[in-house]
Scaffold this active site. Structure first.
Site, short mmCIF file in Angstrom:
data_model
loop_
_atom_site.label_atom_id
_atom_site.label_comp_id
_atom_site.label_asym_id
_atom_site.label_seq_id
_atom_site.Cartn_x
_atom_site.Cartn_y
_atom_site.Cartn_z
N ARG A 193 0.84 -1.20 0.00
CA ARG A 193 0.00 0.00 0.00
C ARG A 193 0.88 1.25 0.00
NH1 ARG A 193 -4.99 2.12 -0.95
NH2 ARG A 193 -5.96 3.10 0.83
N THR A 234 -9.37 0.99 -9.54
CA THR A 234 -8.57 -0.09 -9.02
C THR A 234 -8.72 -1.26 -9.98
OG1 THR A 234 -9.13 0.72 -6.86
CG2 THR A 234 -8.41 -1.56 -6.95
N THR A 281 -4.04 -0.42 -7.21
CA THR A 281 -4.82 0.76 -7.55
C THR A 281 -3.98 2.03 -7.66
OG1 THR A 281 -6.80 1.99 -6.87
CG2 THR A 281 -5.29 1.37 -5.13
N ASN A 340 -6.06 4.56 -7.04
CA ASN A 340 -7.23 5.10 -6.36
C ASN A 340 -8.26 5.56 -7.40
OD1 ASN A 340 -8.95 5.64 -4.27
ND2 ASN A 340 -8.27 7.76 -4.08
N SER A 379 -7.88 1.15 3.56
CA SER A 379 -8.29 0.67 2.24
C SER A 379 -9.48 -0.28 2.38
CB SER A 379 -7.11 -0.09 1.61
OG SER A 379 -7.51 -0.71 0.41
N SER A 380 -10.13 -0.52 1.25
CA SER A 380 -11.20 -1.53 1.21
C SER A 380 -10.79 -2.72 0.36
CB SER A 380 -12.47 -0.92 0.60
OG SER A 380 -12.93 0.12 1.39
N GLY A 418 -13.55 -1.16 -6.68
CA GLY A 418 -14.84 -0.56 -6.33
C GLY A 418 -14.86 0.20 -5.02
N GLY A 419 -13.69 0.53 -4.44
CA GLY A 419 -13.69 1.27 -3.17
C GLY A 419 -14.46 0.50 -2.12
O1 DON Z 1 -7.90 1.35 -1.27
C1 DON Z 1 -9.06 1.55 -1.56
O2 DON Z 1 -9.99 0.99 -1.00
C2 DON Z 1 -9.40 2.47 -2.71
N1 DON Z 1 -8.29 3.32 -3.01
C3 DON Z 1 -9.78 1.64 -3.88
C4 DON Z 1 -10.31 2.48 -5.00
C5 DON Z 1 -11.10 1.70 -5.96
O3 DON Z 1 -11.34 0.53 -5.80
C6 DON Z 1 -11.66 2.45 -7.09
N2 DON Z 1 -12.23 1.52 -8.02
N3 DON Z 1 -13.04 1.60 -8.78
#
Ligand code: DON
Length: 584
Positions: free
Chosen positions: A119, A393, A411, A413, A464-465, A485-486
């Site tokens: 990360r 991501t 990612t 982000n 993070s997710s 997908g955050g």
């Molecule tokens: O670490 C995270 O959870 C976010 N930066 C991830 C971002 C993400 O999955 C965007 N995707 N569509």
């Protein structure tokens, strides 16, 4: 110039790959043979035994699937493929694949689970209030676009570390496909052009994005000569080149006077092998992401709470109104805990055992009521105040025929990250700093402590997710799954797993089924997706219950491989352009 690998943990000799053991044995045989004649035949190390019918991948694009195929054809295993894929996607998927971002890799190798945290980290000069103006207001966009949004990238170090620890093929071999795509080009598709066009608008006048990417148009063979040079330097000099060599100098120059990342930050960057988060569920061992991801904890909480609520779910149709309502109540509790207890484990002691314990989750599940009015009872973190203890991501899944697996999510982000391209390096930098709480509550504000876990601090990793996950049955790989997908990552993976295991759907059906998203905030809001919108009677029923329905443009791009017996079944999300491929 070459850079010695740093002193992160290495596999003991016993777990060296077969190729290395063969090399040592063969060299010894040759050496011994020159002194002792006639030598009795040395017992040969048996070749690794294939335990599956084939290797398989579920990839977000066809180029990365081709790369995997080449790596397997050259005798590589799942980690070799995963590293080669990461570099390939940095070329062919420039909106999310990356050199200038970070991520997580869950590995199952030679019968053991591992987790690699690469990360991004906050630069040393970063401060808690760096995104606030003199009046304490958030400066719009500062953590999302441009130099100050950039965290210290981890991807190259992550891939280097994974390859150093487990790799069977040579580092140069795993970079070769990416260098070829950067040099010869790849064909841009419609979706990538659309994401480019949207990003170009938001970066206009703020970053150098269009100086590099203005030609990203559907149908074009897109070549990236500077990126090819960067990849070639990394291939020739090793992963630390990115952190200590010419590439590091280019990053530091790009940042100088505008952003906070320095050469010192790069030199200090280390990926971390962490204990993967594991849990027993439904006869499987779930191996998933620990903090600084909240995703693994959330996934385990959802799975266990749903199992505890079996009597309430019994007989409910998938994605019927009462079903969605129960899941939403589970998700309220998961996201309340996420906000209150999870942050960088190097800054805080996250109460992981408690958060995932059967007793705690049974008690939390008990709070879920089929007839609860949405939002009627405020949901808080369930452990009390333990904390002072101080949206692009991409994901891919790999299994090899020897039974090893990699689940990797990484990612920049947002789509195309911060929009800042390293001049002379040809790659984008992330906007991961936006994953911190950028507007911390003022000291003394009631409830402010919850945010403190994830405020900006030098060297800290943002929450993070990302949830790269592997399921084992009897210590054999049974499922490899993940998605971008955050915060939708954990709810998407949960829904696909539920479809597979509670509704016995085939992998492609499990992916194609409708997905929705709900989290604690905004309250009472159910997000639906363009792929399968919530309309008609279902929409009316949810509204009558008190929910607000909101459209969203994206609800994941799940890539997964189920293993049935000895047969891997890859499946790519029909929402994207992914590819599932089996390779004999
Ligand atoms: O670490 C995270 O959870 C976010 N930066 C991830 C971002 C993400 O999955 C965007 N995707 N569509």
């Amino acid at each position: 110039m070459s850079f010695p690998s740093h002193d992160a943990p290495r596999a003991p000799f016993a777990s060296l790959s077969f190729a290395r053991i063969v090399t040592v044995t063969a060299a010894f045989a040759a050496f011994a043979g020159s002194f002792v004649a006639p030598a009795p035949a040395l017992a040969k190390t048996p070749p690794p035994k294939a335990v599956l019918d084939a290797s398989a991948v579920a990839m977000p694009d066809r180029y990365s699937a081709d790369t995997a195929q080449q790596i397997f054809a050259a005798g590589g295993h799942a980690v070799d493929a995963a590293v080669a894929i990461a570099f390939t996607l940095a070329v062919t998927c420039p909106d999310a694949g990356n050199l200038g971002g970070g991520g997580f890799m869950t590995v199952f190798m030679d019968g053991k689970p591992y987790f690699l945290d690469y990360r991004e980290r906050a630069p040393q000069q970063a401060t808690r209030d760096m995104y606030l103006d003199d009046k304490g207001n958030l400066v719009p966009g500062m953590s999302l676009v441009g130099h100050r949004a950039v965290g210290v990238p981890g991807t190259v170090e992550g891939m280097w570390e994974a390859q150093q620890r487990f790799g069977k093929l040579k580092w140069k071999q795993v970079l070769a496909p990416a260098i070829r795509y950067a040099t010869d080009g790849f064909q841009v598709d419609q979706g990538l052009q659309q994401r480019h066009d949207a990003a170009a608008k938001s970066f206009a006048g703020k970053t150098n994005f269009e100086a590099y990417f203005s030609n990203l148009k559907a149908g074009v063979m897109y070549r990236q000569p500077e990126l090819a040079q960067t990849l070639s330097r990394i291939a020739g000099d090793g992963g630390r080149e990115f952190y200590e060599g010419r590439t590091a100098d280019l990053i530091a120059q790009q940042m100088y006077g505008h952003g906070l990342v320095t050469k010192q930050d790069l030199i200090q960057y280390k990926a971390v092998w962490r204990q993967p988060l594991t849990a027993n569920w439904n006869g499987y061992q779930v191996v998933t992401a620990p903090p600084p991801s909240s995703g693994g904890v959330g996934l385990i909480q959802m799975l266990k709470m749903k199992a505890d609520l079996k009597p309430a779910f019994d007989g409910l149709e998938l994605n019927s109104e009462p079903y969605i309502h129960l899941i939403a109540q589970i998700e309220d509790r998961v996201f309340a805990d996420r906000q209150q207890y999870i942050g960088d484990p190097d800054s805080y002691k996250v109460p992981l055992d408690k958060l995932t314990s059967d007793a705690y989750l049974a008690q939390r599940a008990d709070e879920v009521k089929p007839d609860e009015v949405p939002g009627a009872t405020p949901v808080k973190g369930g452990l009390g105040d333990v904390m002072p203890e101080k949206a692009q991501t991409t994901h891919y899944s790999v299994v090899d025929k020897w039974g090893n697996a990699v689940s990797n999510t990484y990612t920049l982000n947002g789509d195309f990250g911060s929009g800042v391209v390293v001049d002379g390096g040809g790659f984008l930098l992330n906007d991961a700093m936006d994953d911190f709480v950028t507007k911390p509550a003022a000291a003394g504000t009631p409830g402010a402590t919850a945010d403190d876990l994830n405020t900006v601090a030098p060297g800290r990793r943002p929450l993070s997710s990302m949830t790269p996950t592997i399921l084992l049955k009897d210590n054999k790989v049974s499922l490899v799954i993940g998605t971008p997908g955050g915060s939708r990552i954990l709810t998407s993976i949960f829904q696909v797993m539920t479809n597979l295991y509670d509704f016995n759907m085939a992998p492609t059906d499990a992916l194609a089924a409708m997905r929705f998203h709900h989290q604690l905030l905004p309250p009472k809001t159910i997000y639906f997706e363009p792929y399968h919108p919530i309309t008609g009677e279902l929409a009316d029923q949810l509204k009558a219950r008190g929910y607000t329905l909101e459209g969203q443009s994206f609800n994941g791009d799940v890539q997964m491989i189920r293993v049935e017996g000895t047969t891997p079944e890859p499946a790519a999300d029909p929402r994207g352009v992914g590819v599932g491929r089996v390779m004999h």
